[in-house]
Design a protein around this motif. Structure first.
Motif, PDB file in Angstrom:
ATOM      1  N   LYS A  99       0.833  -1.208   0.000  1.00  0.00           N
ATOM      2  CA  LYS A  99       0.000   0.000   0.000  1.00  0.00           C
ATOM      3  C   LYS A  99       0.863   1.251   0.000  1.00  0.00           C
ATOM      4  O   LYS A  99       0.594   2.208  -0.750  1.00  0.00           O
ATOM      5  CB  LYS A  99      -0.921  -0.022   1.222  1.00  0.00           C
ATOM      6  CG  LYS A  99      -1.872   1.159   1.281  1.00  0.00           C
ATOM      7  CD  LYS A  99      -2.773   1.068   2.504  1.00  0.00           C
ATOM      8  CE  LYS A  99      -3.702   2.277   2.586  1.00  0.00           C
ATOM      9  NZ  LYS A  99      -4.562   2.210   3.801  1.00  0.00           N
ATOM     10  N   ARG A 100       1.914   1.275   0.832  1.00  0.00           N
ATOM     11  CA  ARG A 100       2.813   2.430   0.862  1.00  0.00           C
ATOM     12  C   ARG A 100       3.500   2.610  -0.492  1.00  0.00           C
ATOM     13  O   ARG A 100       3.675   3.746  -0.961  1.00  0.00           O
ATOM     14  CB  ARG A 100       3.867   2.215   1.952  1.00  0.00           C
ATOM     15  CG  ARG A 100       3.313   2.201   3.363  1.00  0.00           C
ATOM     16  CD  ARG A 100       3.103   3.604   3.882  1.00  0.00           C
ATOM     17  NE  ARG A 100       2.534   3.601   5.220  1.00  0.00           N
ATOM     18  CZ  ARG A 100       3.256   3.496   6.342  1.00  0.00           C
ATOM     19  NH1 ARG A 100       4.567   3.352   6.256  1.00  0.00           N
ATOM     20  NH2 ARG A 100       2.659   3.523   7.517  1.00  0.00           N
ATOM     21  N   MET A 102       2.343   1.703  -3.480  1.00  0.00           N
ATOM     22  CA  MET A 102       1.373   2.229  -4.439  1.00  0.00           C
ATOM     23  C   MET A 102       1.118   3.718  -4.209  1.00  0.00           C
ATOM     24  O   MET A 102       0.992   4.488  -5.163  1.00  0.00           O
ATOM     25  CB  MET A 102       0.056   1.455  -4.329  1.00  0.00           C
ATOM     26  CG  MET A 102       0.167  -0.015  -4.693  1.00  0.00           C
ATOM     27  SD  MET A 102       0.715  -0.266  -6.382  1.00  0.00           S
ATOM     28  CE  MET A 102       1.138  -1.990  -6.361  1.00  0.00           C
ATOM     29  N   GLU A 103       1.069   4.138  -2.955  1.00  0.00           N
ATOM     30  CA  GLU A 103       0.857   5.555  -2.660  1.00  0.00           C
ATOM     31  C   GLU A 103       2.031   6.402  -3.147  1.00  0.00           C
ATOM     32  O   GLU A 103       1.836   7.506  -3.681  1.00  0.00           O
ATOM     33  CB  GLU A 103       0.651   5.749  -1.158  1.00  0.00           C
ATOM     34  CG  GLU A 103      -0.678   5.190  -0.641  1.00  0.00           C
ATOM     35  CD  GLU A 103      -0.800   5.304   0.857  1.00  0.00           C
ATOM     36  OE1 GLU A 103       0.219   5.675   1.506  1.00  0.00           O
ATOM     37  OE2 GLU A 103      -1.887   5.030   1.395  1.00  0.00           O
ATOM     38  N   LEU A 104       3.259   5.897  -2.969  1.00  0.00           N
ATOM     39  CA  LEU A 104       4.426   6.630  -3.443  1.00  0.00           C
ATOM     40  C   LEU A 104       4.418   6.757  -4.963  1.00  0.00           C
ATOM     41  O   LEU A 104       4.711   7.826  -5.519  1.00  0.00           O
ATOM     42  CB  LEU A 104       5.711   5.934  -2.980  1.00  0.00           C
ATOM     43  CG  LEU A 104       6.162   6.197  -1.546  1.00  0.00           C
ATOM     44  CD1 LEU A 104       7.377   5.345  -1.217  1.00  0.00           C
ATOM     45  CD2 LEU A 104       6.494   7.665  -1.362  1.00  0.00           C
ATOM     46  N   ILE A 105       4.091   5.655  -5.648  1.00  0.00           N
ATOM     47  CA  ILE A 105       4.033   5.693  -7.110  1.00  0.00           C
ATOM     48  C   ILE A 105       2.978   6.689  -7.578  1.00  0.00           C
ATOM     49  O   ILE A 105       3.206   7.471  -8.517  1.00  0.00           O
ATOM     50  CB  ILE A 105       3.746   4.284  -7.668  1.00  0.00           C
ATOM     51  CG1 ILE A 105       4.962   3.375  -7.455  1.00  0.00           C
ATOM     52  CG2 ILE A 105       3.401   4.338  -9.153  1.00  0.00           C
ATOM     53  CD1 ILE A 105       4.740   1.940  -7.885  1.00  0.00           C
ATOM     54  N   GLU A 106       1.840   6.696  -6.901  1.00  0.00           N
ATOM     55  CA  GLU A 106       0.770   7.618  -7.284  1.00  0.00           C
ATOM     56  C   GLU A 106       1.182   9.065  -7.059  1.00  0.00           C
ATOM     57  O   GLU A 106       0.822   9.955  -7.848  1.00  0.00           O
ATOM     58  CB  GLU A 106      -0.495   7.288  -6.485  1.00  0.00           C
ATOM     59  CG  GLU A 106      -1.752   7.914  -7.033  1.00  0.00           C
ATOM     60  CD  GLU A 106      -2.998   7.349  -6.407  1.00  0.00           C
ATOM     61  OE1 GLU A 106      -4.102   7.642  -6.895  1.00  0.00           O
ATOM     62  OE2 GLU A 106      -2.869   6.607  -5.399  1.00  0.00           O
ATOM     63  N   GLN A 107       1.949   9.341  -6.009  1.00  0.00           N
ATOM     64  CA  GLN A 107       2.411  10.700  -5.756  1.00  0.00           C
ATOM     65  C   GLN A 107       3.487  11.128  -6.753  1.00  0.00           C
ATOM     66  O   GLN A 107       3.567  12.310  -7.126  1.00  0.00           O
ATOM     67  CB  GLN A 107       2.959  10.797  -4.324  1.00  0.00           C
ATOM     68  CG  GLN A 107       1.899  10.642  -3.252  1.00  0.00           C
ATOM     69  CD  GLN A 107       2.492  10.563  -1.867  1.00  0.00           C
ATOM     70  OE1 GLN A 107       3.710  10.723  -1.687  1.00  0.00           O
ATOM     71  NE2 GLN A 107       1.664  10.316  -0.868  1.00  0.00           N
ATOM     72  N   GLN A 108       4.323  10.197  -7.181  1.00  0.00           N
ATOM     73  CA  GLN A 108       5.420  10.527  -8.087  1.00  0.00           C
ATOM     74  C   GLN A 108       4.991  10.597  -9.553  1.00  0.00           C
ATOM     75  O   GLN A 108       5.713  11.151 -10.381  1.00  0.00           O
ATOM     76  CB  GLN A 108       6.543   9.476  -7.942  1.00  0.00           C
ATOM     77  CG  GLN A 108       7.197   9.460  -6.585  1.00  0.00           C
ATOM     78  CD  GLN A 108       8.063   8.223  -6.379  1.00  0.00           C
ATOM     79  OE1 GLN A 108       8.115   7.333  -7.231  1.00  0.00           O
ATOM     80  NE2 GLN A 108       8.742   8.155  -5.241  1.00  0.00           N
ATOM     81  N   LEU A 109       3.828  10.053  -9.867  1.00  0.00           N
ATOM     82  CA  LEU A 109       3.424   9.941 -11.269  1.00  0.00           C
ATOM     83  C   LEU A 109       3.199  11.291 -11.972  1.00  0.00           C
ATOM     84  O   LEU A 109       3.620  11.442 -13.134  1.00  0.00           O
ATOM     85  CB  LEU A 109       2.171   9.066 -11.370  1.00  0.00           C
ATOM     86  CG  LEU A 109       1.783   8.622 -12.784  1.00  0.00           C
ATOM     87  CD1 LEU A 109       2.918   7.866 -13.448  1.00  0.00           C
ATOM     88  CD2 LEU A 109       0.523   7.756 -12.750  1.00  0.00           C
ATOM     89  N   PRO A 110       2.550  12.308 -11.361  1.00  0.00           N
ATOM     90  CA  PRO A 110       2.368  13.579 -12.087  1.00  0.00           C
ATOM     91  C   PRO A 110       3.685  14.211 -12.535  1.00  0.00           C
ATOM     92  O   PRO A 110       3.808  14.655 -13.689  1.00  0.00           O
ATOM     93  CB  PRO A 110       1.627  14.453 -11.077  1.00  0.00           C
ATOM     94  CG  PRO A 110       0.918  13.491 -10.189  1.00  0.00           C
ATOM     95  CD  PRO A 110       1.830  12.328 -10.068  1.00  0.00           C
ATOM     96  N   ASP A 111       4.678  14.261 -11.655  1.00  0.00           N
ATOM     97  CA  ASP A 111       5.978  14.822 -12.045  1.00  0.00           C
ATOM     98  C   ASP A 111       6.638  13.972 -13.126  1.00  0.00           C
ATOM     99  O   ASP A 111       7.295  14.502 -14.024  1.00  0.00           O
ATOM    100  CB  ASP A 111       6.890  14.923 -10.829  1.00  0.00           C
ATOM    101  CG  ASP A 111       6.385  15.936  -9.813  1.00  0.00           C
ATOM    102  OD1 ASP A 111       5.658  16.869 -10.218  1.00  0.00           O
ATOM    103  OD2 ASP A 111       6.707  15.785  -8.616  1.00  0.00           O
ATOM    104  N   VAL A 169       0.822  -2.546 -11.157  1.00  0.00           N
ATOM    105  CA  VAL A 169       0.464  -1.390 -10.319  1.00  0.00           C
ATOM    106  C   VAL A 169      -1.012  -1.082 -10.565  1.00  0.00           C
ATOM    107  O   VAL A 169      -1.352  -0.205 -11.379  1.00  0.00           O
ATOM    108  CB  VAL A 169       1.343  -0.174 -10.646  1.00  0.00           C
ATOM    109  CG1 VAL A 169       1.110   0.942  -9.618  1.00  0.00           C
ATOM    110  CG2 VAL A 169       2.804  -0.557 -10.691  1.00  0.00           C
ATOM    111  N   PRO A 170      -1.913  -1.781  -9.899  1.00  0.00           N
ATOM    112  CA  PRO A 170      -3.358  -1.621 -10.179  1.00  0.00           C
ATOM    113  C   PRO A 170      -3.963  -0.406  -9.488  1.00  0.00           C
ATOM    114  O   PRO A 170      -4.768  -0.523  -8.557  1.00  0.00           O
ATOM    115  CB  PRO A 170      -3.956  -2.925  -9.646  1.00  0.00           C
ATOM    116  CG  PRO A 170      -3.039  -3.319  -8.526  1.00  0.00           C
ATOM    117  CD  PRO A 170      -1.658  -2.847  -8.926  1.00  0.00           C
TER     118      PRO A 170
END
Length: 280
Positions: A99-100, A102-111, A169-170
């Motif tokens: 879970k952590r 996936m959250e990191l990937i989601e935060q890094q994706l816009p940049d 990464v679902p």
């Protein structure tokens, strides 16, 4: 009398042998399942560790916890129950790490998408942009794109590699990115603009999620306060009235009451967290 004694001893030895055989088989099955699941979870988390050593550590912790609960409460049944509960600890730990991640990937994706858009505007293809930018990305999102590049070198098409990425990464953000890349690649539209729009959409969504998380933080904290309050009262009353509260740990009615309290505690916390959980 002698014959009855022999039969009793033989029956006891047979029961001990059957229990030892059954316990050994259960331990072997648990070890195989634990190592297989741990190997799979470590591979998904890109972590390097020996599953056999983790199994040995888990077994030692289970035995120590069982002995400590047994010595503190004087109840072997509570010790076994605590061991069974701690047996699920690795599963909870791996789920928390996933879970952590996936959250990191989601935060890094816009940049990341913004960097890809800049590279595409500079004249690079999508694969070239991924190849150039991936080495500059932080963990863990760089690991996923590095694996995507390895698949490209092995001859996997872009659509298939994007599909594999969405399976690994679902999360909704990755699906949005993959859809934007597929549409731009198939229709010949402006890939840079598609990536920038996806990055803007994800940033807006993250801002809304942070706002909702701040507004519902009090409700989530109330769930833990209300859930832990009875446990705190249980500890205080055990210190103030040890003789009366001792029935909870030494009688079947007490064990049933503890089980009922724990079940109600679990469902109470679960319901409160479900109420304050808002999906964007």
């Amino acid at each position: 009398m002698t014959l009855l004694l022999i039969l009793s001893v033989s029956t006891a030895m047979l029961l001990v042998w059957a229990g030892f055989t059954l316990g050994s088989q259960l331990l072997v099955d648990y070890r195989q399942r634990f190592t297989a699941d741990t190997t799979f979870n470590l591979r998904e988390l890109y972590m390097v560790a020996d599953p056999v050593k983790l199994y040995a550590l888990n077994l030692v912790l289970l035995l120590l916890a069982t002995m400590m609960v047994w010595l503190m409460t004087g109840s072997a049944i509570l010790g076994v129950v605590s061991a069974v509960a701690l047996g699920f600890l690795p599963w909870f730990a791996f789920n928390l790490l996933k879970k952590r991640r996936m959250e990191l990937i989601e935060q890094q994706l816009p940049d990341t998408l913004q960097l890809f858009a800049g590279a595409v505007r500079a004249g690079l293809s999508l694969v070239g942009a991924i190849r150039q930018i991936t080495s500059e990305l932080p963990l863990p999102i760089s690991q996923e794109f590095q694996l995507m590049l390895r698949e490209q070198r092995l001859g996997v098409s872009l659509d298939d590699s994007l599909e594999n990425l969405t399976h690994r990464v679902p999360i909704q953000a990755i699906n949005l990115m993959a859809s934007a890349m597929r549409i731009a690649n198939e229709t010949g539209g402006s890939l840079a603009e598609s990536l920038e729009r996806a990055a803007h959409t994800l940033r807006s969504q993250h801002a809304m999620e942070r706002k909702i998380r701040a507004l519902t933080a009090q409700g989530k904290m109330q769930a833990w306060v209300v859930g832990l309050l009875p446990l705190g009262l249980l500890v205080i009353l055990s210190k103030m009235e040890p003789q009366a509260m001792g029935m909870l740990w030494t009688t079947r009615i007490g064990w049933g009451a503890i089980a009922l309290v724990l079940m109600l505690e679990f469902f109470g916390i679960w319901f409160i967290r479900k109420i304050v959980a808002i999906d964007v």
